[in-house]
Scaffold this active site. Structure first.
Site, mmCIF file in Angstrom:
data_model
loop_
_atom_site.group_PDB
_atom_site.id
_atom_site.type_symbol
_atom_site.label_atom_id
_atom_site.label_comp_id
_atom_site.label_asym_id
_atom_site.label_seq_id
_atom_site.Cartn_x
_atom_site.Cartn_y
_atom_site.Cartn_z
ATOM 1 N N LYS A 1 1.250 -1.230 0.693
ATOM 2 C CA LYS A 1 0.106 -0.207 -0.016
ATOM 3 C C LYS A 1 0.380 1.558 -0.033
ATOM 4 C CE LYS A 1 0.614 1.469 4.483
ATOM 5 N NZ LYS A 1 1.987 2.775 5.127
ATOM 6 N N ASP B 1 -2.702 -1.888 10.400
ATOM 7 C CA ASP B 1 -2.705 -1.460 9.330
ATOM 8 C C ASP B 1 -3.793 -2.886 8.292
ATOM 9 O OD1 ASP B 1 -1.891 0.855 8.528
ATOM 10 O OD2 ASP B 1 0.259 -0.285 8.181
HETATM 11 P P1 ATP Z 1 4.041 -0.301 7.917
HETATM 12 O O1 ATP Z 1 3.714 0.296 6.683
HETATM 13 O O2 ATP Z 1 2.850 -1.920 8.328
HETATM 14 O O3 ATP Z 1 4.664 0.004 9.559
HETATM 15 P P2 ATP Z 1 6.890 -1.301 7.094
HETATM 16 O O4 ATP Z 1 6.353 -1.193 5.471
HETATM 17 O O5 ATP Z 1 6.784 -0.577 7.959
HETATM 18 O O6 ATP Z 1 5.058 -1.438 7.542
HETATM 19 P P3 ATP Z 1 7.000 -4.219 7.528
HETATM 20 O O7 ATP Z 1 7.708 -5.022 6.173
HETATM 21 O O8 ATP Z 1 4.988 -4.454 6.831
HETATM 22 O O9 ATP Z 1 6.930 -2.934 8.035
HETATM 23 O O10 ATP Z 1 6.866 -5.688 8.759
HETATM 24 C C1 ATP Z 1 7.763 -4.232 9.999
HETATM 25 C C2 ATP Z 1 8.814 -5.265 10.031
HETATM 26 O O11 ATP Z 1 7.938 -6.393 11.026
HETATM 27 C C3 ATP Z 1 9.756 -5.967 9.946
HETATM 28 O O12 ATP Z 1 11.284 -5.696 10.501
HETATM 29 C C4 ATP Z 1 9.180 -8.256 10.537
HETATM 30 O O13 ATP Z 1 10.686 -7.381 11.195
HETATM 31 C C5 ATP Z 1 8.403 -8.037 10.664
HETATM 32 N N1 ATP Z 1 7.735 -8.691 10.101
HETATM 33 C C6 ATP Z 1 6.903 -9.547 10.708
HETATM 34 N N2 ATP Z 1 6.525 -10.891 9.375
HETATM 35 C C7 ATP Z 1 6.288 -10.138 8.806
HETATM 36 C C8 ATP Z 1 6.335 -10.702 7.724
HETATM 37 N N3 ATP Z 1 5.850 -11.322 6.735
HETATM 38 N N4 ATP Z 1 6.369 -9.179 6.001
HETATM 39 C C9 ATP Z 1 7.557 -8.572 6.426
HETATM 40 N N5 ATP Z 1 8.477 -8.285 7.908
HETATM 41 C C10 ATP Z 1 8.202 -8.779 9.039
#
Ligand code: ATP
Length: 302
Positions: free
Chosen positions: A17, A154
């Protein structure tokens, strides 16, 4: 969420997203922040394949897509253990429904991590949808929504089938928004990532005087330039303080011919809105040459 059933297994495409608007309204007594955000789901996907495990075990594996460019650093992968949102979602379903059924969950990661693209949240939503089907749990949409909200703010957004939504509360109150037009984006993920918690810790309630309604109106009038004027992200300023690469991307994007540009979520991904797919491809080629990070061209979903 796109999915395909084959020989007992379910394969789901878990999209990323972008936040075109993210206003932090204040800090709540439970520690969360009250938000108003407009999220658009885009065609950059992780793939989750779920198959039954006849022994009733729950296991997962995690791979990159194998299509990483030669010479590029290997993409970081989340741990394939109980901390992974995929296994957390599966364990929650088992705990709540009492089912003893097992599954093998195979995740192919393409969405960069800690990037503000909510890849982990999307994977968790795909797990809830896929296991509800594979295990024939017959959970209603509102039940899935409640479990999703327990796992992360989210996640409920990815259960709605609309291409976009205005989300409120801590993000879990989802008002679906069918998009009247296809939006074309270039997304850059610099080498550094940011933890969502660290960015929220640094942020202050937003002085932004407009709401997502103006952006929605411009979108329905098909006025890309007016949409871009309404872009806002209260987390960008704190993210730039924590990660200099976000500011570097902002300055680079400002010098190109994007309709508008901004950081997504809590960063560090940065996106630009383009006039067409061709326009996006041209600017993406320039961005790749600038070597500021991984580059993706993605459209909003129909
Ligand atoms: P948001 O925008 O919702 O804050 P984000 O894109 O910043 O999300 P994600 O990559 O979704 O962050 O995930 C953040 C943390 O969650 C990662 O650093 C990881 O350690 C943990 N995590 C757990 N499961 C997953 C997964 N399936 N994919 C990615 N990260 C995951």
């Amino acid at each position: 969420m796109q999915s395909r059933d084959q020989f007992n297994s379910v394969t789901l495409a878990a999209p990323a997203k972008l936040n075109l608007f993210l206003k932090v309204l204040g800090r709540r007594s439970d520690g969360y922040h009250e938000l108003e955000t407009l999220m658009v789901s885009v065609g950059l996907y992780d793939t989750l394949r779920i198959s039954p495990d006849p022994e009733g075990r729950l296991s997962m594996s995690c791979h990159d897509s194998g299509r990483v460019q030669t010479g590029a650093p290997k993409r970081e992968l989340p741990p394939a253990d109980a901390d992974n949102l995929v296994l957390r979602a599966a364990n929650l379903l088992r705990q709540i429904t009492g089912t003893k059924q097992g599954a093998r969950l195979e995740l192919i990661k393409r969405i960069p991590m800690a990037a503000g693209l909510a890849g982990g949240s999307s994977d968790a939503a795909a797990t809830l949808v896929g296991l509800n089907r594979l295990w024939n749990l017959q959970l209603a949409p509102h039940e899935l929504h409640d479990f999703a909200a327990q796992l992360g703010s989210d996640i409920p957004f990815f259960l709605c089938s609309a291409a976009a939504a205005v989300c409120r509360g801590r993000g879990e109150i989802v008002e679906p928004l069918p998009l009247p037009l296809r939006l074309h984006f270039v997304i850059a993920r610099p080498p550094g990532g940011l933890s969502t918690a660290a960015v929220f810790k640094q942020c202050r309630p937003s002085p932004c005087t407009w709401s997502s309604a103006q952006l929605v109106e411009a979108c329905f009038q098909g006025r890309l330039d007016s949409m871009a004027i309404c872009f806002h992200n209260s987390l960008q300023e704190p993210a730039e303080r924590l990660c200099a690469e976000v500011g570097t991307l902002r300055r680079w994007f400002a010098r190109q011919g994007f309709v508008g540009h901004m950081m997504s979520g809590s960063g560090t991904s940065y996106f630009g809105l383009c006039r067409s797919r061709r326009h996006a491809q041209q600017l993406a080629a320039r961005l790749k040459a600038a070597r500021l990070g991984d580059v993706f061209v993605a459209q909003s979903r129909p």
